[in-house]
Design a protein around this motif. Structure first.
Motif, short mmCIF file in Angstrom:
data_model
loop_
_atom_site.label_atom_id
_atom_site.label_comp_id
_atom_site.label_asym_id
_atom_site.label_seq_id
_atom_site.Cartn_x
_atom_site.Cartn_y
_atom_site.Cartn_z
N ARG A 447 -24.19 -48.78 33.74
CA ARG A 447 -23.28 -47.66 33.46
C ARG A 447 -22.09 -48.00 32.57
O ARG A 447 -21.55 -47.14 31.92
CB ARG A 447 -22.75 -47.09 34.78
CG ARG A 447 -23.84 -46.54 35.71
CD ARG A 447 -24.40 -45.25 35.20
NE ARG A 447 -25.44 -44.73 36.06
CZ ARG A 447 -26.11 -43.61 35.83
NH1 ARG A 447 -25.83 -42.91 34.76
NH2 ARG A 447 -27.04 -43.20 36.65
N GLU A 448 -21.61 -49.23 32.60
CA GLU A 448 -20.39 -49.58 31.89
C GLU A 448 -20.62 -49.47 30.38
O GLU A 448 -21.50 -50.13 29.83
CB GLU A 448 -19.98 -51.01 32.27
CG GLU A 448 -18.47 -51.22 32.31
CD GLU A 448 -17.85 -51.26 30.92
OE1 GLU A 448 -18.43 -51.95 30.06
OE2 GLU A 448 -16.82 -50.60 30.70
N HIS A 449 -19.83 -48.62 29.73
CA HIS A 449 -20.14 -48.28 28.35
C HIS A 449 -20.06 -49.47 27.40
O HIS A 449 -20.88 -49.59 26.48
CB HIS A 449 -19.22 -47.16 27.85
CG HIS A 449 -19.56 -46.71 26.46
ND1 HIS A 449 -18.74 -46.93 25.38
CD2 HIS A 449 -20.68 -46.09 25.98
CE1 HIS A 449 -19.33 -46.45 24.29
NE2 HIS A 449 -20.49 -45.95 24.62
N ALA A 485 -15.72 -46.79 20.28
CA ALA A 485 -14.28 -46.92 20.48
C ALA A 485 -13.61 -45.54 20.58
O ALA A 485 -12.72 -45.33 21.42
CB ALA A 485 -13.67 -47.72 19.34
N VAL A 486 -14.06 -44.61 19.75
CA VAL A 486 -13.49 -43.25 19.78
C VAL A 486 -13.78 -42.60 21.12
O VAL A 486 -12.91 -41.97 21.73
CB VAL A 486 -14.05 -42.41 18.62
CG1 VAL A 486 -13.66 -40.95 18.79
CG2 VAL A 486 -13.56 -42.94 17.28
N ASP A 491 -12.06 -40.90 26.60
CA ASP A 491 -12.35 -41.01 28.03
C ASP A 491 -11.18 -41.60 28.81
O ASP A 491 -10.82 -41.11 29.89
CB ASP A 491 -13.60 -41.87 28.23
CG ASP A 491 -14.06 -41.91 29.67
OD1 ASP A 491 -13.90 -40.90 30.37
OD2 ASP A 491 -14.58 -42.96 30.10
N THR A 492 -10.58 -42.65 28.28
CA THR A 492 -9.55 -43.38 29.04
C THR A 492 -8.13 -43.20 28.52
O THR A 492 -7.17 -43.48 29.24
CB THR A 492 -9.86 -44.90 29.01
OG1 THR A 492 -9.72 -45.39 27.66
CG2 THR A 492 -11.28 -45.17 29.50
N GLY A 493 -8.01 -42.78 27.25
CA GLY A 493 -6.69 -42.65 26.64
C GLY A 493 -6.14 -43.97 26.11
O GLY A 493 -5.04 -44.00 25.56
N THR A 530 -8.22 -48.76 14.40
CA THR A 530 -7.57 -48.61 15.70
C THR A 530 -7.62 -47.16 16.14
O THR A 530 -7.23 -46.26 15.38
CB THR A 530 -6.11 -49.08 15.65
OG1 THR A 530 -6.07 -50.45 15.23
CG2 THR A 530 -5.45 -48.95 17.01
N THR A 531 -8.13 -46.93 17.32
CA THR A 531 -8.26 -45.55 17.81
C THR A 531 -6.90 -44.98 18.19
O THR A 531 -5.98 -45.71 18.52
CB THR A 531 -9.18 -45.51 19.04
OG1 THR A 531 -8.67 -46.40 20.05
CG2 THR A 531 -10.59 -45.92 18.67
#
Length: 531
Positions: A447-449, A485-486, A491-493, A530-531
């Motif tokens: 599951r871990e992306h 990365a995007v 998802d996490t900010g 960098t996102t």
């Protein structure tokens, strides 16, 4: 005043999540709490169990162990009656739990989808109640506690009379980090494999006043996600848009999951869905109209494509469902359905094995349709006249590969571009990736992306190398890394920086959709993004 008798409603959940919260048991508990028949004689509580709880895991090496544990926990409450909400996945354990409780003098009753399908098969209970339990179970509880008979009302069922388990405190969505939200019951369609196949072809809506109060509660509790229970949310477009507007006003930060029919979607409705954080799940089931006809599921391909096109043009998020093992279908037909589904750019593609559920029209016709299925839950298809057991296993492999690589791998922005470069169909790609999973001992619940992204890059590198397409590997790696990365930032900010072989502005452009054109016309120039 006489002491009230303890009445418990329970179920066994697969997981503790919004999708799996005990809504059915809670609805019946609320009805018994508030019924004039039982409110003064029954002390009602909801006591659900979950397969993921550490205590349950510790005591559930076997079904008998799990039943013994559940029964011992329930007996601590000294119940007079225990009501079970039974589904395909928990039937065996709950039947065993009831048997233990009965040996201690507890009266056990049951309801739920599995019971509604075939009440007569539940012989180990005082009563097995099909249909909507809120109307019948208060009478049954009253009769068990008092020994007196009642006359159930013959009036038409009115949802305005039903208490909301959220509003009366029976169910706290905060405990499950989200909610299952019931807006309607019934379905205008009668697909043969569904429990609704024999019901009335009628949809009954919950009153808007109750819906608004529940929305206000979700806002107050800052509920992060809501799964909407309405099998065809957009059957009535005007009501669907009206409710979306209320959601946008009252809970603008809550994410909603809807079930919808693509054939009923136009630009106006597609645009409305973009006004709130949400995702639609759309049942395709098969791309073959002949297969769908055998299970009484209407399919207008032109209207379906038009609706999906509206969603894509408006930028709405949606997923598709496909079932393998349907009567009249084959492995080749299933693969065609997978290829068709992926070509529509769904955010996720859920591939399910057909279950021949007791009490459905499909179950009644199964032998004539040459279906062979499991006699025990979850009643999965074993084989058909066109879908061999070996083919079922191959379809299951495709489903696992799709779930890891496409769904959990968040591959929708770039997957079709990779397929185009490889001149490969999606189903073929998933066959290759499943073989890769097996040979590399990759679990299907990976599951871990970030870990999946590494798998994606390694697999794409391998397959491009095998096909002597090494020139495209740096670009493919960039596309996967950039989009990964995007998606994680969304998802996490959290921001992150990725190293690319090409300028980021080109990776994030329509040029990257054609890998062959891109590598011919764009020069490599290492860059950081960098996102």
């Amino acid at each position: 005043m006489a002491e009230k008798s303890k009445v418990i409603f329970t179920t066994l959940l697969i997981e503790k999540s919004p999708q799996a919260l005990p809504l059915g048991a809670a609805c019946v508990a609320s009805a018994v709490k508030h019924s004039p028949l039982t409110k003064d004689i029954a002390d009602v509580s909801l006591v659900p169990f979950c397969k993921e709880d550490s205590e349950f895991i510790k005591h559930s090496a076997t079904d008998d162990d799990a039943a013994s544990f559940m029964a011992s926990e329930l007996l601590k409450h000294n119940p007079a009656i225990v009501g079970f909400s039974i589904f395909v996945w928990n039937r065996i354990v709950l039947e065993k739990t009831a048997a233990v409780l009965k040996s201690h003098g507890v009266k056990c009753i049951c309801g739920g989808p599995e019971v509604t399908a075939d009440p007569s098969s539940f012989t180990g209970f005082e009563k097995a109640i099909g249909g909507e339990g809120e109307y019948s179970i208060p009478h049954i509880v009253y009769e068990i506690l008092t020994g007196k008979k009642t006359a159930p009302s013959s009036e038409e069922k009115n949802y305005e009379d039903l208490e909301s388990p959220y509003l009366d405190g029976t169910l706290d969505p905060s405990e499950f980090e989200g909610a299952l939200w019931e807006l309607a019951r019934g379905c205008p369609f009668k697909c043969s494999y569904c429990y609704e196949s024999k019901g009335e072809k009628k949809v009954r809506m919950f009153p808007m006043e109750r819906i608004e109060k529940e929305l206000e509660l979700f806002a107050k509790k800052k509920v992060p996600q809501v799964f909407v229970l309405d099998p065809t949310y957009n059957a009535n477009k005007n009501r669907a848009i009206e409710l979306i507007n209320k959601i946008a006003k009252k809970t603008p930060d809550t994410f909603y999951y809807f079930e919808a029919r693509a054939e009923f979607i136009d630009r106006q409705l597609a645009h409305a869905f973009t006004k709130i954080p949400c995702s639609l799940q759309i049942g395709l089931q098969s791309a073959d109209p002949n297969v769908l006809n055998l299970v009484n599921r209407p399919f207008n391909k032109a209207a379906f494509l038009k609706g999906i096109n509206c969603l894509n043009q408006e930028g709405a998020v949606f997923g598709l469902d496909v079932i393998y093992g349907l009567p009249g279908d084959s492995l080749a037909g299933f693969k065609n359905s997978v290829d068709f589904a992926i070509s529509q750019y769904p955010n996720n593609l859920e591939l399910f094995c057909l279950s021949v559920l007791p009490g459905t029209d499909l179950h009644d016709r199964a032998e004539s349709l040459k279906l062979v299925w499991e006699s025990h839950p979850p009643y999965h298809i074993i084989h058909t006249d066109k879908f061999t057991n070996e083919d079922i296993k191959k379809a299951e492999g495709i489903a696992k590969a799709c779930n890891v690589f496409y769904n959990d791998g968040r591959a929708v922005p770039w997957f079709n571009s990779i397929l185009h470069a490889l001149h490969m169909k999606a189903s073929e790609f998933f066959v290759f990736f499943y073989k890769y999973m097996v040979s590399h001992n990759i679990p299907s619940d990976c599951r871990e992306h970030r870990e999946i992204e590494k798998l994606q890059i390694q697999f794409i590198t391998d397959i491009f190398t095998q096909r002597k397409m090494e020139r495209m590997i740096p670009l493919a790696q960039d596309i996967i890394s950039f989009n990964g990365a995007v998606s994680r930032k969304i998802d996490t900010g959290k921001s992150e920086t990725v190293q690319l072989h090409y300028p980021a502005e080109y990776i994030d452009s329509e040029y990257a959709m054609d890998l062959q054109f891109f590598v011919k016309n764009v020069q490599k120039r290492p860059s950081k993004f960098t996102t």
